[in-house]
Design a protein around this motif. Structure first.
Motif, short mmCIF file in Angstrom:
data_model
loop_
_atom_site.label_atom_id
_atom_site.label_comp_id
_atom_site.label_asym_id
_atom_site.label_seq_id
_atom_site.Cartn_x
_atom_site.Cartn_y
_atom_site.Cartn_z
N VAL A 74 39.76 34.93 36.87
CA VAL A 74 40.73 34.93 37.96
C VAL A 74 40.30 33.91 39.03
N TYR A 75 39.02 33.54 39.03
CA TYR A 75 38.48 32.53 39.95
C TYR A 75 38.43 31.14 39.32
N TRP A 76 38.94 31.01 38.12
CA TRP A 76 38.85 29.77 37.35
C TRP A 76 40.16 29.00 37.41
N GLU A 77 40.10 27.71 37.33
CA GLU A 77 41.31 26.91 37.14
C GLU A 77 41.00 25.79 36.16
N PRO A 109 52.40 34.44 32.01
CA PRO A 109 51.39 33.53 32.54
C PRO A 109 50.20 34.28 33.13
N PHE A 110 49.03 33.69 33.00
CA PHE A 110 47.80 34.29 33.52
C PHE A 110 47.97 34.71 34.98
N GLU A 111 48.60 33.84 35.77
CA GLU A 111 48.73 34.10 37.20
C GLU A 111 49.78 35.15 37.53
N ALA A 112 50.53 35.62 36.52
CA ALA A 112 51.59 36.61 36.76
C ALA A 112 51.55 37.67 35.67
N PRO A 113 50.57 38.57 35.70
CA PRO A 113 50.44 39.59 34.66
C PRO A 113 51.71 40.45 34.54
N ASP A 114 52.21 40.59 33.32
CA ASP A 114 53.40 41.41 33.07
C ASP A 114 52.94 42.84 32.80
N LEU A 115 52.72 43.59 33.87
CA LEU A 115 52.21 44.96 33.78
C LEU A 115 53.12 45.86 34.60
N PRO A 116 53.94 46.68 33.97
CA PRO A 116 54.88 47.53 34.71
C PRO A 116 54.17 48.48 35.66
N ALA A 117 54.79 48.76 36.77
CA ALA A 117 54.19 49.63 37.80
C ALA A 117 54.04 51.06 37.31
N SER A 118 52.96 51.70 37.75
CA SER A 118 52.70 53.13 37.51
C SER A 118 52.79 53.50 36.03
N ASP A 177 44.92 33.65 43.40
CA ASP A 177 44.42 34.47 44.50
C ASP A 177 43.98 35.80 43.90
N PRO A 178 42.68 36.07 43.81
CA PRO A 178 42.23 37.33 43.20
C PRO A 178 42.84 38.57 43.85
N ASP A 179 43.05 38.54 45.17
CA ASP A 179 43.64 39.70 45.84
C ASP A 179 45.06 39.95 45.36
N ALA A 180 45.84 38.89 45.21
CA ALA A 180 47.22 39.04 44.74
C ALA A 180 47.23 39.51 43.28
N TRP A 181 46.32 38.98 42.48
CA TRP A 181 46.23 39.37 41.06
C TRP A 181 45.89 40.85 40.94
N LEU A 182 44.93 41.30 41.74
CA LEU A 182 44.54 42.71 41.69
C LEU A 182 45.60 43.63 42.28
N LYS A 183 46.42 43.12 43.15
CA LYS A 183 47.53 43.93 43.67
C LYS A 183 48.45 44.35 42.53
N THR A 184 48.68 43.45 41.57
CA THR A 184 49.49 43.77 40.40
C THR A 184 48.79 44.80 39.53
N ILE A 185 47.49 44.64 39.35
CA ILE A 185 46.72 45.61 38.56
C ILE A 185 46.79 46.99 39.20
N TYR A 186 46.58 47.04 40.50
CA TYR A 186 46.60 48.33 41.21
C TYR A 186 47.95 49.01 41.03
N ALA A 187 49.02 48.25 41.18
CA ALA A 187 50.36 48.82 41.06
C ALA A 187 50.65 49.33 39.65
N LYS A 204 37.48 46.92 45.98
CA LYS A 204 37.57 47.75 47.18
C LYS A 204 38.74 47.32 48.05
N ARG A 205 38.91 46.02 48.25
CA ARG A 205 40.04 45.52 49.03
C ARG A 205 41.37 45.90 48.40
N ALA A 206 41.38 45.95 47.07
CA ALA A 206 42.61 46.28 46.35
C ALA A 206 42.97 47.75 46.48
N GLY A 207 42.02 48.59 46.90
CA GLY A 207 42.29 50.02 47.06
C GLY A 207 41.60 50.91 46.05
#
Length: 251
Positions: free
Chosen positions: A144-147, A121-130, A157-167, A207-210
């Motif tokens: 990510v701002y669209w519904e 699902p768009f809201e839950a990107p399947d991207l393994p860590a590291s 929540d763009p911050d939560a979505w980017l947290k997955t990307i960062y990881a 920037k907020r995502a790190g």
């Protein structure tokens, strides 16, 4: 062999790891229209893929994430550049994945064993860590701002979505972001009405995502674009004013 065929075309390429340099490799991959779809080749004039990949620093052997990439535009170009030691994983939101996308990728992978597909699902990107060295989010981060009830896209929540990307990115990895420029204002409004996003919003989000903003460039800008137009308006479609940013995950 694709790269032997390129020699016959007079291009200074012998293999993905040749000493000709990554710039020549990128140019050769873009120019190899025999191994790219005609519809995708037509997009090159506005997308400038050679300049984009050189700017972001794609290299052989990288593990690449290609979000929203089921049309194979970037995968067709990236697979020969990263070579057999590299890997490109397309991530496609389930809301925009269908039998046609499955069939298209299945045919592509038959001749590109270094390409893979992940669907969630768009809201839950399947991207393994590291996992990834490189990611390019091309003309899609704004969503990510669209519904959309029609397409089953829930409010995210763009911050939560980017947290997955960062990881998902390795330390030192690069994330490139290209998107349609919006005037300053509420991003949910500009995305809903125009499918555009203010570059300042993207800088702040990452920037907020790190992530660290390493570089920006103007080679995709179009000052003639009217930022009040929907990006699908025939007057501007394919010619929108676009920004490109290169972010890096700190080591």
């Amino acid at each position: 062999m694709r790269w032997m065929a390129l020699i016959g075309m007079g291009l200074a390429i012998t293999s993905p790891a040749s000493s000709a340099g990554k710039s020549d490799m990128v140019a050769a991959a873009v120019a190899d229209s025999a191994h790219r779809s005609g519809d995708n080749v037509k997009l090159d004039a506005s997308r400038k893929p050679g300049e984009v990949l050189k700017f972001l620093g794609l290299k052989p052997g990288m593990r690449v994430s290609d979000p929203f990439g089921s049309n194979l535009y970037w995968a067709e170009i990236i697979t020969p550049i990263i070579g057999p030691k590299g890997r490109v994983s397309i991530w496609q939101p389930k809301q925009f994945y269908d039998q046609k996308a499955y069939d298209k990728f299945t045919a592509f992978r038959a001749t590109h064993p270094n390409a893979w597909m992940r669907v969630s699902p768009f809201e839950a990107p399947d991207l393994p860590a590291s996992t990834y060295d490189f990611m390019l989010i091309n003309l899609d981060y704004h969503d990510v701002y669209w519904e959309s009830a029609k397409y089953g896209v829930v409010k995210m929540d763009p911050d939560a979505w980017l947290k997955t990307i960062y990881a998902a990115m390795k330390p030192g990895a690069v994330v490139g972001v290209i998107d349609h420029v919006a005037s300053p204002g509420d991003p949910r409004v500009s995305v809903e009405k125009l499918h555009r996003i203010d570059p300042a919003v993207v800088r702040a989000d990452f920037k907020r995502a790190g992530f660290k903003l390493e570089a920006e460039s103007n080679f995709l800008r179009n000052p003639a674009d009217d930022h009040s137009l929907l990006v699908f308006n025939p007057a501007i479609r394919g010619k929108t004013d676009r920004f490109i940013m290169k972010f890096r995950k700190p080591r």
